[in-house]
Scaffold this active site. Structure first.
Site, PDB file in Angstrom:
ATOM      1  N   GLY A  31      39.651  26.370  36.465  1.00 16.30           N
ATOM      2  CA  GLY A  31      40.645  27.048  35.642  1.00 16.30           C
ATOM      3  C   GLY A  31      40.999  28.447  36.135  1.00 16.30           C
ATOM      4  CG  HIS A  53      42.854  43.964  43.263  1.00 21.55           C
ATOM      5  ND1 HIS A  53      43.857  44.905  43.388  1.00 21.55           N
ATOM      6  CD2 HIS A  53      43.476  42.756  43.187  1.00 21.55           C
ATOM      7  CE1 HIS A  53      45.035  44.275  43.377  1.00 21.55           C
ATOM      8  NE2 HIS A  53      44.838  42.982  43.260  1.00 21.55           N
ATOM      9  CG  ASP A 108      47.789  45.063  50.307  1.00 19.44           C
ATOM     10  OD1 ASP A 108      48.477  44.133  49.850  1.00 19.44           O
ATOM     11  OD2 ASP A 108      46.653  45.357  49.891  1.00 19.44           O
ATOM     12  CG  ASP A 162      48.211  40.477  47.074  1.00 22.85           C
ATOM     13  OD1 ASP A 162      47.491  39.525  47.419  1.00 22.85           O
ATOM     14  OD2 ASP A 162      48.456  40.762  45.884  1.00 22.85           O
ATOM     15  CG  HIS A 189      48.539  41.660  42.302  1.00 22.05           C
ATOM     16  ND1 HIS A 189      48.461  40.358  42.763  1.00 22.05           N
ATOM     17  CD2 HIS A 189      48.833  41.585  40.991  1.00 22.05           C
ATOM     18  CE1 HIS A 189      48.694  39.523  41.749  1.00 22.05           C
ATOM     19  NE2 HIS A 189      48.929  40.238  40.660  1.00 22.05           N
ATOM     20  CB  VAL A 191      42.559  54.751  57.074  1.00 20.34           C
ATOM     21  CG1 VAL A 191      43.049  53.411  56.544  1.00 20.34           C
ATOM     22  CG2 VAL A 191      41.196  54.598  57.743  1.00 20.34           C
ATOM     23  CB  SER A 195      50.329  48.962  49.180  1.00 20.06           C
ATOM     24  OG  SER A 195      50.314  47.868  48.273  1.00 20.06           O
ATOM     25  CE1 TYR A 246      48.045  60.361  59.056  1.00 17.76           C
ATOM     26  CE2 TYR A 246      47.748  62.284  57.634  1.00 17.76           C
ATOM     27  CZ  TYR A 246      48.018  61.739  58.875  1.00 17.76           C
ATOM     28  OH  TYR A 246      48.283  62.564  59.930  1.00 17.76           O
TER      29      TYR A 246
HETATM   30 ZN   LIG Z   1      47.711  39.592  44.547  1.00 21.42          ZN
END
Ligand SMILES: [Zn+2]
Length: 369
Positions: A20, A134, A167, A169, A171, A186, A190, A216
């Site tokens: 689930g 996350h 990133d 994604d 999220h 770094v 995102s 950054y």
């Molecule tokens: Zn995600």
């Protein structure tokens, strides 16, 4: 021809969240099945490597010893009074039997990939079970137990490499952003659905880094119904210039595919064509490349999207049609999307206009004009 390592084995789906839960291990099993049946894993430039467990010391590149110990105890069915303290419980982050082994393998997979790319053994490594962006130093969050992305990036920083983290994604990549928020070694970028309408709620334009890390951290929050064309335009307006200016030794990318229009947890409108075009762009930007999996909760979409991503990495032409065995087991017809829901063109147009102003603001903040 790029030499590709796919980091995967049945260890990734032997244990895991129950049926689930959105992050069910079936996603990864079905993806490897499709990659196999599509012939990609038999190519001479693709090597399948089983992940190894990250050691306590390696998990400690990002996580606190207390948290690592708690995950071990909870995984064995002990220490339940501790669960809440570390954000485990019913809902997003349930405890499951063998959780430590399963999740330490995803972190170890990212390190194995980083080692192979750092040594030159592979040009690109794809840690299919990773991208768990996350997780925090001292607690679980958003389905993520160990932050393989932050662990691998820290390992690369310890080699004195400059790391660009991209990133895509749906999220915000919060755990990785905060891990390196003070660092100029770094660059975190995102692109995600605006945090005002989606977990984890962060990732606004104004989050740009702190101290030596000022400038950054780059965020591009996108409105609902951003489609392929708008997304790719926005990516091109920002990411190549940022990467060019930062001049990284390696790109680490989180390739979540929950930006897809069929994803049940979010509301962007990308298709497999857009997702594949993003991977192609990252391939072109990366001097060396560690790719990680990530989100993606439609069992119809995830195997196809990551099989297409692997084909980009391996510079292979994937078959147009889904292989017969896969089709008979799971249905479908083509590797790329065929029929998709119609979205009101006015919503797409509104999204386009909103993205234009967000991109202009991001370019101003990050001095790209
Ligand atoms: Zn995600």
């Amino acid at each position: 021809m790029r030499q590709v390592a796919l980091i995967a084995s049945s260890a990734l789906w032997a244990r895991g969240h129950g049926g689930g839960h959105p992050l069910r291990p079936e996603r990864l099993r079905r993806t490897v099945d499709l990659m196999t049946e599509a012939g990609l894993l038999a190519r001479r430039n693709v090597t399948v490597v089983a992940p190894r467990l990250a050691t306590d010391e390696e998990l400690g590149l990002f996580h606190t010893p207390e948290y690592v110990d708690a995950v071990k105890r909870l995984s064995r069915g002990e220490g339940e009074p501790d669960a809440r303290r570390f954000n485990f419980g019913p809902g997003d982050n349930p405890v499951f039997s063998g959780m430590y082994e399963s999740e330490a393998a995803k972190a170890g997979g990212a390190l194995l990939g980083a080692e192979r790319v750092a040594s030159g053994q592979s040009d690109v490594a794809f840690n299919l079970g990773g991208g768990l962006h996350h997780a925090w130093r001292d607690h679980a969050s958003g389905f993520c137990v160990f932050n393989d992305a932050a662990i691998a990036v820290q390992w690369l920083v310890n080699l004195r490499w400059r790391v660009a983290y991209i990133d895509v994604d749906v999220h915000h990549g919060d755990g990785v952003q905060w891990a390196f928020y003070d660092s100029d070694r770094v660059l975190t970028i995102s692109l995600h659905q605006d945090g005002r309408s989606l977990f984890p709620g962060t990732g606004g334009l104004e989050e740009t880094g702190r101290g030596a890390g000022e400038g950054y951290a780059v965020n591009l929050p996108l409105p609902r119904h951003t489609d392929d064309e708008t997304y790719l335009w926005a990516f091109d307006q920002l990411v190549p210039s940022l990467i060019d200016r930062f001049d990284p030794d390696i790109v680490v990318s989180q390739l979540g595919v929950d930006t897809h229009v069929l994803d049940p947890l979010a509301e962007l409108d990308l298709t497999t064509h857009g997702l594949t075009a993003v991977v192609r762009r990252i391939a072109a930007l990366a001097p060396r490349w560690l790719a990680l999996g990530g989100g993606g909760y439609s069992l119809d979409v995830v195997p196809r999207a990551w099989t297409l991503a692997l084909a980009v990495m391996a510079e292979a032409d994937p078959p147009l049609e889904l292989p017969a065995g896969y089709r008979s087991a799971h249905g479908g017809r083509l590797l790329h999307d065929t029929q998709l829901p119609q979205v009101d063109p006015r919503l797409r147009q509104q999204a386009r206009q909103a993205v234009e102003s967000v991109v202009a603001e991001a370019r101003r903040i990050h001095r790209l004009d």
